[in-house]
Design a protein around this motif. Sequence first.
Motif, short mmCIF file in Angstrom:
data_model
loop_
_atom_site.label_atom_id
_atom_site.label_comp_id
_atom_site.label_asym_id
_atom_site.label_seq_id
_atom_site.Cartn_x
_atom_site.Cartn_y
_atom_site.Cartn_z
N UNK A 433 0.87 -1.12 0.05
CA UNK A 433 0.18 -0.06 0.20
C UNK A 433 0.82 1.25 -0.06
N UNK A 434 0.27 2.34 -0.74
CA UNK A 434 1.11 3.53 -0.62
C UNK A 434 2.20 3.65 -1.16
N UNK A 435 2.54 2.90 -2.26
CA UNK A 435 3.88 3.16 -2.76
C UNK A 435 4.80 2.11 -2.12
N UNK A 436 4.55 1.41 -1.28
CA UNK A 436 5.42 0.66 -0.51
C UNK A 436 6.39 -0.36 -1.35
N UNK A 437 7.26 -0.79 -0.98
CA UNK A 437 8.21 -1.93 -1.84
C UNK A 437 8.50 -3.01 -0.60
N UNK A 438 8.26 -4.14 -0.93
CA UNK A 438 8.68 -5.23 -0.03
C UNK A 438 9.21 -6.50 -0.79
#
Length: 477
Positions: A433-438
């Motif tokens: 979410x919200x431009x996160x990178x995992x």
Amino acid sequence: MSDRRILRMASTGARVLAGALVSAVFVTAVVTAVAIPWPTHTQAPVQVTAQPAPASTVVVCGGPLLALGRNASNAAALSVAATQSLAVGVPDGDPAPTESTLAVPDARGAGPTVLTAAPQDGVRSEVAGAGSASVQASDLAGLAASSCQSPRMESWLVGGATTTGASDLVLLANPGAVAATVDLTVYGALGAQVPPGGRGVVIPPASERVLPLAGLILGEQAPVVHVEASGAPVRAALQTSLTRTLVPGGVDQVSAVSSADKLQIIPGVAVIAQAAQTSTDNPTTVLRVLSPLADATATVTVVGSTGATELTQKIPLKAGLPAELELAGLPAGVHTVRVAADQRIVSAVWSTTGFGQGADFAWYPAAPEIAASTLFAVPAGPSSVLSIANPGTAPVAVKLTPVGGAVRSVTIPAGRAVDVPVSPLATYTLDPQGGAKVRATISYSRVGGSGTTGDALAAIPVWPSDAAAHGIVVYPG
């Protein structure tokens, strides 16, 4: 003086004065024109954005486990040791993908499965697949798992060995309609080498080639293989197995590392207490890392599931020479390994359940970055867990949704990973979410199996879904 002369002189003076006045006005106009900005006009180039027609999504699965040397009359022959059980999923409402099987001229038996999903309503379709295979035989034992991946023009295989007891195979699958030509660069103790058997390897259309790793380079403790394709992309993988004095020590199908990068994140690494307690001489968890192009310094950090930093160490890397670091002293449990370097690197972690009868091992390749909604499948296996790592400096939220099920929101603290149990044979969507990178890995573990089961250890990095085709900007001539 006559009146005519006076008139002539007056007329001449008037002309001189008029000329001077005109010159002055002209000079003033020029100076003013220079001082005042002139109006400007910029002509933007004519351009047209063309949206390519969406192609079918094609992924290639790992295929069955293969055994080398079971044919007494042909020691180099390959045969199927265990078939692969597949988990396949598509988004709600999409039709099931078509399945086909690649030919394997180098082995007797079935080849890997290809999943093809046609576009729906002008939009590229998603398809997820993953497989697992388990075997208990005198020459091969353990659990192997791998995801179905899109073919690529370049990939890295980090794992395996060509020392005594190792029997590793390089798998090169071409699902396309034209032949692919592959060059294999093997990095070892002598640096980068392109062996004769790894140059110009032709993979015919709709087929897979299987090459013994020892046929490319012999006696290597820590090889890394760089796969470069031309003509058509290929799906590269590594089957690795080990026998210790006639006792099989495990088997795995190792997924490729997508690309070299300065930051490598390896979630879901299982450290088995039993292995650490029973082994005093042999390392039970090892990191392998390569800086292919330049000397580098890498910082290795291991974080446990509680967020505690278990290990931090700097290691020097020589260009083109693989290095290994024993991750000793780690407590039992699931860990995330972070490798940050000042040059591009590739890496993977090896872990084992032990060194006796029934032991198994797994390779944990660096997981690729996931920045958008991604569909993935979970194959059959014991104690399946999804480890989601957040390498950033702020907490991130992700939504984990089983196909046909309810959304689960998961918050991952900065620099940590969260372990979430997932159901075998299910398909999920992982949506940062919200431009996160995992980064994420599915891992399996079972210790203390009895009878024909034995130990089981395996891992599958979650690969991002193929992005929809971007528009192409055309500038007419």
